[in-house]
Design a protein around this motif. Structure first.
Motif, PDB file in Angstrom:
ATOM      1  N   TYR A  70       0.818  -1.212   0.000  1.00 24.94           N
ATOM      2  CA  TYR A  70       0.000   0.000   0.000  1.00 24.94           C
ATOM      3  C   TYR A  70       0.853   1.264   0.000  1.00 24.94           C
ATOM      4  O   TYR A  70       0.590   2.193  -0.750  1.00 24.94           O
ATOM      5  CB  TYR A  70      -0.933   0.032   1.212  1.00 24.94           C
ATOM      6  N   ASN A  71       1.847   1.319   0.884  1.00 24.21           N
ATOM      7  CA  ASN A  71       2.714   2.501   0.956  1.00 24.21           C
ATOM      8  C   ASN A  71       3.979   2.144   1.726  1.00 24.21           C
ATOM      9  O   ASN A  71       4.002   2.203   2.956  1.00 24.21           O
ATOM     10  CB  ASN A  71       1.998   3.672   1.624  1.00 24.21           C
ATOM     11  N   PRO A  72       5.053   1.807   1.037  1.00 21.81           N
ATOM     12  CA  PRO A  72       6.295   1.420   1.729  1.00 21.81           C
ATOM     13  C   PRO A  72       6.944   2.576   2.493  1.00 21.81           C
ATOM     14  O   PRO A  72       7.718   2.348   3.414  1.00 21.81           O
ATOM     15  CB  PRO A  72       7.206   0.920   0.611  1.00 21.81           C
ATOM     16  N   PHE A  73       6.599   3.806   2.151  1.00 20.83           N
ATOM     17  CA  PHE A  73       7.213   4.957   2.826  1.00 20.83           C
ATOM     18  C   PHE A  73       6.813   5.026   4.294  1.00 20.83           C
ATOM     19  O   PHE A  73       7.513   5.623   5.103  1.00 20.83           O
ATOM     20  CB  PHE A  73       6.826   6.239   2.091  1.00 20.83           C
ATOM     21  N   VAL A  74       5.685   4.402   4.656  1.00 21.73           N
ATOM     22  CA  VAL A  74       5.224   4.380   6.048  1.00 21.73           C
ATOM     23  C   VAL A  74       6.276   3.751   6.951  1.00 21.73           C
ATOM     24  O   VAL A  74       6.483   4.184   8.087  1.00 21.73           O
ATOM     25  CB  VAL A  74       3.875   3.630   6.150  1.00 21.73           C
ATOM     26  N   PHE A  75       6.985   2.740   6.437  1.00 24.93           N
ATOM     27  CA  PHE A  75       7.996   2.039   7.221  1.00 24.93           C
ATOM     28  C   PHE A  75       9.192   2.934   7.550  1.00 24.93           C
ATOM     29  O   PHE A  75       9.961   2.635   8.455  1.00 24.93           O
ATOM     30  CB  PHE A  75       8.478   0.786   6.490  1.00 24.93           C
ATOM     31  N   PHE A  76       9.359   4.013   6.816  1.00 28.45           N
ATOM     32  CA  PHE A  76      10.440   4.956   7.070  1.00 28.45           C
ATOM     33  C   PHE A  76       9.935   6.225   7.754  1.00 28.45           C
ATOM     34  O   PHE A  76      10.603   6.779   8.622  1.00 28.45           O
ATOM     35  CB  PHE A  76      11.146   5.316   5.753  1.00 28.45           C
ATOM     36  N   ALA A  77       8.758   6.688   7.345  1.00 30.27           N
ATOM     37  CA  ALA A  77       8.229   7.945   7.863  1.00 30.27           C
ATOM     38  C   ALA A  77       7.820   7.854   9.327  1.00 30.27           C
ATOM     39  O   ALA A  77       8.084   8.778  10.101  1.00 30.27           O
ATOM     40  CB  ALA A  77       7.039   8.396   7.016  1.00 30.27           C
ATOM     41  N   VAL A  78       7.190   6.775   9.720  1.00 28.27           N
ATOM     42  CA  VAL A  78       6.730   6.647  11.110  1.00 28.27           C
ATOM     43  C   VAL A  78       7.911   6.599  12.083  1.00 28.27           C
ATOM     44  O   VAL A  78       7.932   7.358  13.061  1.00 28.27           O
ATOM     45  CB  VAL A  78       5.779   5.448  11.280  1.00 28.27           C
ATOM     46  N   ALA A  80      10.864   7.789  11.626  1.00 28.61           N
ATOM     47  CA  ALA A  80      11.490   9.118  11.574  1.00 28.61           C
ATOM     48  C   ALA A  80      10.682  10.125  12.373  1.00 28.61           C
ATOM     49  O   ALA A  80      11.258  10.962  13.097  1.00 28.61           O
ATOM     50  CB  ALA A  80      11.647   9.579  10.130  1.00 28.61           C
ATOM     51  N   ALA A  81       9.364  10.073  12.276  1.00 25.92           N
ATOM     52  CA  ALA A  81       8.518  10.993  13.039  1.00 25.92           C
ATOM     53  C   ALA A  81       8.659  10.749  14.535  1.00 25.92           C
ATOM     54  O   ALA A  81       8.767  11.705  15.318  1.00 25.92           O
ATOM     55  CB  ALA A  81       7.064  10.847  12.606  1.00 25.92           C
ATOM     56  N   VAL A  82       8.678   9.496  14.938  1.00 28.73           N
ATOM     57  CA  VAL A  82       8.862   9.172  16.367  1.00 28.73           C
ATOM     58  C   VAL A  82      10.227   9.659  16.833  1.00 28.73           C
ATOM     59  O   VAL A  82      10.356  10.236  17.919  1.00 28.73           O
ATOM     60  CB  VAL A  82       8.699   7.654  16.605  1.00 28.73           C
ATOM     61  N   PHE A  83      11.245   9.460  16.011  1.00 26.44           N
ATOM     62  CA  PHE A  83      12.588   9.919  16.347  1.00 26.44           C
ATOM     63  C   PHE A  83      12.613  11.431  16.546  1.00 26.44           C
ATOM     64  O   PHE A  83      13.187  11.934  17.521  1.00 26.44           O
ATOM     65  CB  PHE A  83      13.568   9.500  15.247  1.00 26.44           C
ATOM     66  N   TYR A  84      11.954  12.168  15.656  1.00 25.04           N
ATOM     67  CA  TYR A  84      11.946  13.624  15.779  1.00 25.04           C
ATOM     68  C   TYR A  84      11.113  14.100  16.973  1.00 25.04           C
ATOM     69  O   TYR A  84      11.410  15.141  17.547  1.00 25.04           O
ATOM     70  CB  TYR A  84      11.497  14.292  14.474  1.00 25.04           C
ATOM     71  N   VAL A  85      10.093  13.359  17.355  1.00 28.78           N
ATOM     72  CA  VAL A  85       9.352  13.700  18.581  1.00 28.78           C
ATOM     73  C   VAL A  85      10.273  13.552  19.786  1.00 28.78           C
ATOM     74  O   VAL A  85      10.307  14.414  20.682  1.00 28.78           O
ATOM     75  CB  VAL A  85       8.095  12.814  18.736  1.00 28.78           C
ATOM     76  N   ILE A  86      11.063  12.492  19.813  1.00 31.08           N
ATOM     77  CA  ILE A  86      12.014  12.285  20.913  1.00 31.08           C
ATOM     78  C   ILE A  86      13.086  13.366  20.908  1.00 31.08           C
ATOM     79  O   ILE A  86      13.447  13.900  21.966  1.00 31.08           O
ATOM     80  CB  ILE A  86      12.638  10.874  20.825  1.00 31.08           C
ATOM     81  N   VAL A  87      13.596  13.703  19.736  1.00 36.80           N
ATOM     82  CA  VAL A  87      14.608  14.758  19.624  1.00 36.80           C
ATOM     83  C   VAL A  87      14.054  16.085  20.134  1.00 36.80           C
ATOM     84  O   VAL A  87      14.719  16.813  20.874  1.00 36.80           O
ATOM     85  CB  VAL A  87      15.106  14.886  18.161  1.00 36.80           C
ATOM     86  N   GLU A  88      12.818  16.390  19.757  1.00 38.67           N
ATOM     87  CA  GLU A  88      12.206  17.651  20.201  1.00 38.67           C
ATOM     88  C   GLU A  88      11.960  17.636  21.704  1.00 38.67           C
ATOM     89  O   GLU A  88      12.150  18.655  22.375  1.00 38.67           O
ATOM     90  CB  GLU A  88      10.902  17.895  19.444  1.00 38.67           C
TER      91      GLU A  88
END
Length: 123
Positions: A70-78, A80-88
């Motif tokens: 359906y969308n392979p980018f989800v495996f990278f975007a999610v 990355a988003a969690v990582f940036y929430v932790i960084v912030e």
């Protein structure tokens, strides 16, 4: 620091709650009940997020290969988003790390990766 930990805990609880609700009470978006992507409706091309709702639903039900389809980018975007929430959340604890990851060049690189995926999936 305690506010960052509280925010992170609240975000984690919200994500778990969303997952539980989506798993037990959500419909299968591949049935045709999913919202229509406005970009795809107007242009006929997929946007970077097209298929992500179906991918999340498939992942919640353990169908990894279907989610990838359906969308392979989800495996990278999610992640990355969690990582940036932790960084912030840790911006005061690790100011240099935060500054390095939020430099305009890094953010531009992420934007270019999304744009490259967008173009590649429509070829």
């Amino acid at each position: 620091m305690k506010y960052a930990a509280a925010g992170l805990a609240l975000t984690a609880c919200a994500a778990v709650l969303f997952g539980v609700v989506a798993y037990y009470y959500g419909h299968d978006p591949s049935d045709g009940g999913a919202p229509v992507c406005v970009f795809r409706y107007l242009t006929g091309y997929d946007c970077p997020g097209c298929g992500s709702q179906r991918a999340f639903h498939a992942l919640l039900h353990g169908r990894v290969a279907e989610a990838w389809g359906y969308n392979p980018f989800v495996f990278f975007a999610v992640p990355a988003a969690v990582f940036y929430v932790i960084v912030e959340a840790g911006r005061r604890r690790w100011p240099r790390f935060h500054a390095g990851l939020t430099r305009p060049a890094v953010l531009l690189g992420i934007l270019l990766a999304i744009a490259a995926y967008w173009v590649a999936r429509n070829l």
